[in-house]
Design an enzyme around this catalytic site. Structure first.
Site, short mmCIF file in Angstrom:
data_model
loop_
_atom_site.label_atom_id
_atom_site.label_comp_id
_atom_site.label_asym_id
_atom_site.label_seq_id
_atom_site.Cartn_x
_atom_site.Cartn_y
_atom_site.Cartn_z
N LYS A 289 -49.89 -14.28 14.78
CA LYS A 289 -49.03 -14.84 13.72
C LYS A 289 -49.55 -15.14 12.52
O LYS A 289 -49.11 -14.82 11.71
CB LYS A 289 -48.47 -15.99 14.45
CG LYS A 289 -47.57 -15.96 15.74
CD LYS A 289 -47.23 -17.12 16.34
CE LYS A 289 -48.25 -18.34 16.75
NZ LYS A 289 -49.07 -17.64 17.91
N SER B 33 -44.53 -22.24 18.68
CA SER B 33 -43.12 -22.70 18.88
C SER B 33 -42.61 -21.98 19.99
O SER B 33 -41.61 -21.21 19.95
CB SER B 33 -42.33 -22.58 17.45
OG SER B 33 -42.41 -20.99 17.32
N SER C 285 0.85 -1.09 0.18
CA SER C 285 -0.15 0.01 0.08
C SER C 285 0.88 1.31 -0.18
O SER C 285 2.20 1.12 0.10
CB SER C 285 -0.82 -0.05 1.21
OG SER C 285 -0.18 0.51 2.48
#
Lengths: 298, 645
Positions: free
Chosen positions: B485, B553, B30
């Site tokens: 949901k 869940s 660099s």
């Protein structure tokens, strides 16, 4: 295949054939100088025993040395190639010249604009040029296949990556590629190759007694009566030659007694002044070449 | 011009000069490593800088320089105005210098991360790499990156210049530590020669002349190392031990002068050819005999690797650009196949899309091609590999390519000119990448010799989804019964459908009654329930769908189990949030009432726990947001995550 010249030659021939194979309508820009001479010689080799399958084109500012015109016509004839000569008629009608308008305007109108006109007019999709990467800093970053947009402009930050010897010549209609087969040659390579291959050169490269005046700190050869002289200024005969050839009022000569190619090469090896110093055009500004190239200059 | 000079034997100088060989090299490092300064120093010390150029550098130094009163040699190299303004190199530049025996072409490429593509470009034609290390910093991630790219592109000779030795007081132990670290790191990279040298480009130590500051170092100077390196054929890296490959000539151009002259032109990729040799044309397999050779130096009896030639044949057979000429009965033929595996360097802002048709150009053959799948992507800082679905700008990975028709190729390692290709975008015409063939693919499951196991179907998940302008994913809605949901998931699915996306909603209605009707509500059954739903969702995602799953869940570990089935970024956990009180008051199916009365056992929130997600991708608070607002938020999220395009 050990010598570097043989490798450079193979590379250039590969590039030239690639263009002939992939483009619809290529053209080779011919400026009559020594780099053009080498490029033309390489094109002849690439297609031997056939002539190169594209025309030569000369962008004529009408300010070339008379010797150059004679030489140009002879070279095209011997190569068996069509020669296209284009001049920016508009610019000519307006009387554009470097004395009144300066080298910047002259170059823009009579070279850059003229070249764009010609490329558009003939619909060329690829144009070979004899530029080398060692000539100038912005050239060092130019690709071998250099993409130009519909306005013939170069975008240095947006160039196509170029790997191995795989060149991408894809263009849309109106776009084009400038191709530089001798990118990797240095000035010394050009001279050596010219010598080794016995390539003909314009007599101006060899020293002779010529009428010169000092203009803008440079030795200018007075080739015809268009050269404006200061009152009382009389051209004097001096033994001079050229390292590079452009428009005669823009190209400085150097004092020299080198009359053979070997002597010219000897001088070059000893050179302490780089080649482009003889050209007023590069001194305009720090990054002037980059700027001109963006706009479409070769 | 003195007489003494004129009297020297110019012809012998010229002959010596004309017989120089050519070494192409790349410099990596660099701006901070002093790379431009090093190149400036090489050019300056080898007298390649003409006086007027130096004068202009001195002018520029005052304007842009970083070296005070000294001429900033870096400015010789940083050519573009914008580079000088920013003080960084942004593109590949080519530089030239020569010594009495050798001409050098330097590809100077910037070192910072975003310019991998430039480095690959420079490395593609290099015989040798100079890798710069700042003595104060030692081996850095970028050192490893540069070494890796050099290795990948086939460079086998490396010179490591430990620069800025002046700033560490020319300390030998600093140098030795760096040398040891580099040698250790570079073990796996296949370099055939590694020279590690202490230098100071700024002061000129160890570049052309041995440094008086470092008497402890007895190795070569940088220039000595370059002079001792092995040059390769132009444009292709040295491959020691591979020179015995058979003759390969990709036909570049057919020269038709007249009815009695037809020549086939190209550059010899490998091997030699002589007049009288029997040849074969691939892929047509037609055969003939060589009657004439025109090389660069005129008519010849033999042509060798790297030469530009034109061949004439005894019989008139159909040959066109893209065909490859080989010698009959000379060892193994090149591969003629429509699939291969290759390392790809991606060079475009537009990422690589599997399944998309690109064109590739390999020698003189151009053919439509697409990536079927990616085996892996390299982490170019650590050299590890990781699974990947795409490559972005400056990424490198191994891809499996399928071509529109068979082409003639070799492994890159064997014959670079027949194993390297560029990738061209069909619409923009841009060069978007480059590749190096690592192995041919002869069957659907690939070449077993490569040890790469391809489990994917021939039409991959990504390819299927690409067709639908979406990225496959599972949107996993979790939350208490009555939190919303199903309502949100149903509304989202409708919105996806209207936008032309392909999705499928899994919920109690279509799962509990079929697939999972044998399961109850015990903790074990709840786990199995989620496991099965997870597996089904995964299969559907594999088919390219955006899968919506709406189940309570309640257990974190179960949701994490499904997450683990999927690739990174494919499992989107959405917590549909509402307090128990709110849900109980909504009680759309009257379930809370039954649970409170004891009619239903193990009801989540009542007598079975709910574990809210600890770090969900998205939280939808249905006490505050309407269903429409939830859908808006979801669409915004999915677009941001590149799931919808």
């Amino acid at each position: 295949m050990n010598s570097h010249l043989a490798m450079l030659e193979a590379e250039a021939i590969h590039i030239i054939r690639e263009v002939a194979a992939e483009f619809e309508r290529p053209v080779m820009l011919y400026s009559i100088g020594k780099d053009s001479g080498v490029m033309l010689h390489l094109a002849k080799k690439a297609f031997y025993p056939a002539p190169p399958p594209f025309p030569l084109m000369h962008i004529d500012t009408t300010w070339k040395f008379r010797d150059m015109y004679t030489f140009r016509d002879r070279m095209a004839r011997e190569a068996g190639m069509e020669l296209i000569v284009h001049t920016n008629q508009e610019g000519l009608d307006q009387g554009i010249n470097m004395f009144t308008h300066g080298s910047r305007v002259h170059t823009d109108v009579m070279k850059t604009q003229a070249l764009k006109q010609a490329l558009t007019h003939y619909g060329f999709d690829a144009a070979f040029g004899g530029a080398r990467r060692d000539e100038e800093r912005s050239r060092a970053k130019e690709r071998v296949f250099s993409f130009r947009d519909k306005q013939h402009q170069w975008d240095p930050k947006n160039q196509r990556p170029e790997l191995w010897d795989l060149y991408n010549g894809r263009v849309h209609k109106g776009e084009s590629i400038r191709v530089f087969p001798i990118s990797n040659w240095t000035e010394l390579d050009i001279w050596q190759y010219t010598y080794a291959e016995d390539i003909p050169m314009v007599p101006l490269y060899f020293a002779a007694e010529r009428p010169v005046v000092e203009y803008d700190g440079q030795l200018i050869v007075v080739d015809d009566d268009r050269m404006p002289l200061e009152p009382g200024q009389v051209p004097e005969m001096r033994s001079v030659r050229f390292r590079t050839l452009g428009c005669y009022p823009l190209t400085g000569a150097m004092e020299s007694t080198a009359t053979t190619l070997l002597e010219v090469i000897e001088e070059t090896i000893q050179a302490t002044q780089s080649e482009r110093q003889g050209r007023a055009i590069d001194k305009d500004a720090g990054a002037s070449m980059e700027e001109k190239k963006r706009q479409g200059y070769f | 011009m003195t007489n003494a000079v004129m009297n020297t034997d110019i012809e012998s100088i010229l002959t010596a000069h004309a017989n120089k060989d050519l070494l192409r090299l790349i410099t990596c490092g660099s701006v901070d490593d002093g790379k431009s300064t090093l190149i400036g120093r090489l050019l300056f010390d080898s007298k390649q800088i003409f006086e007027d150029q130096l004068a202009s550098v001195q002018r520029d130094s005052k304007k842009w320089g970083t070296t005070g009163d000294q001429a900033d040699l870096a400015l010789l190299v940083d050519g573009l105005q914008s580079e000088r303004e920013q003080g960084i190199t942004i593109d590949v530049a080519y530089r030239f210098f020569s010594t009495p025996t050798r001409k050098y072409i330097i590809a100077d490429t910037p070192g910072h991360e975003q310019y991998t593509r430039n480095m690959a470009t420079g490395a593609s034609t290099a015989d040798l790499a100079i890798i710069l290390i700042d003595a104060r910093k030692g081996v850095q991630a970028q050192t490893q990156r540069h070494s890796f790219i050099a290795s990948l592109l086939g460079i086998r000779q490396v010179v490591v210049a430990v620069n800025k030795m002046d700033l560490v007081k020319y300390d030998q132990t600093v140098f030795l530590d760096i040398e040891a670290a580099y040698q250790e790191f570079a073990k796996g990279l296949g370099f055939q020669s590694i020279s590690v040298l202490p230098v100071s480009a700024l002061e000129g130590d160890g570049i052309l002349h041995a440094s008086s500051h470092m008497p402890w170092f007895t190795g070569p100077t940088l220039m000595d190392a370059l002079e001792g390196a092995t040059p390769g054929s132009m444009g292709h890296p040295v491959q020691a031990g591979e020179n015995d490959h058979g003759f390969r000539l990709p036909i570049q151009y057919v020269n038709r002068l007249s009815s009695d002259f037809r020549g086939f032109s190209g550059t010899v990729a490998s091997g030699t050819l002589s007049v009288g040799d029997q040849i074969q044309i691939l892929p047509s397999m037609r055969e003939s005999e060589v009657t004439g050779l025109i090389t660069q130096s005129g008519e010849a009896d033999t042509a060798v690797t790297g030469e530009a030639v034109t061949v004439t044949l005894a019989t008139e057979i159909d040959i066109s650009r893209g065909d490859v000429m080989v010698r009959t009965g000379q060892g193994q033929s090149p591969h003629t196949l429509d699939a291969f595996e290759a390392d790809v360097v991606w060079m475009s802002d537009q990422r690589l899309i599997t399944g998309r048709q690109y064109d590739i150009k390999l020698a003189s053959q151009t053919v439509g091609a697409s990536v079927e799948s990616l085996a892996f992507q390299y982490d170019i800082n650590t050299l590890d590999t990781q699974p990947s679905e795409t490559l972005a700008l400056n990424d490198i990975g191994r891809a499996r390519w399928r071509l529109a028709r068979p082409i003639v190729f070799e492994r890159y390692e064997a014959v670079p000119a027949l194993g390297s290709f560029v990738i061209i975008d069909r619409v923009s015409n841009l060069t978007v990448g480059a590749g190096m063939i690592s192995a041919p693919i002869t069957g659907i499951l690939g070449d077993q010799a490569t040890n790469v196991v391809w489990h994917e179907h021939r039409i991959s998940k990504v390819k299927r989804a690409e067709q639908k302008s979406q990225r496959p994913a599972i949107l996993w809605f979790t939350g208490l019964s009555g939190a919303g949901k199903s309502s949100v998931a149903n509304a989202l699915e409708l919105a996806l459908y209207q936008r032309g996306h392909h999705s499928y909603l899994l919920d109690g209605d279509n799962v509990r009654h079929g697939l999972n009707r044998d399961l109850g509500f015990s903790d074990e059954d709840r786990v199995e329930n989620i496991r099965r739903i997870g597996e089904v969702a995964k299969l559907m995602a594999d088919s390219g769908l955006v899968v919506l799953s709406a189940f309570i869940s309640p257990f974190r570990t179960d949701r994490d189990m499904v997450r683990a089935l999927m690739d990174e970024g494919e499992f989107i956990e959405i917590y549909v949030k509402a307090s128990l009180e709110t849900c109980e008051s909504r009680d759309p199916k009257g379930l809370y009432k039954k649970a409170r009365s004891g009619e239903i056992k193990h009801f989540t929130g009542i007598d079975s726990p709910y574990e809210p997600p600890s770090a969900p991708e998205l939280v939808l608070d249905t006490e505050k947001l309407s269903i429409e607002a939830c859908v808006d938020e979801l669409i915004r999220f999915l677009k941001g995550a590149d799931i919808l395009r």
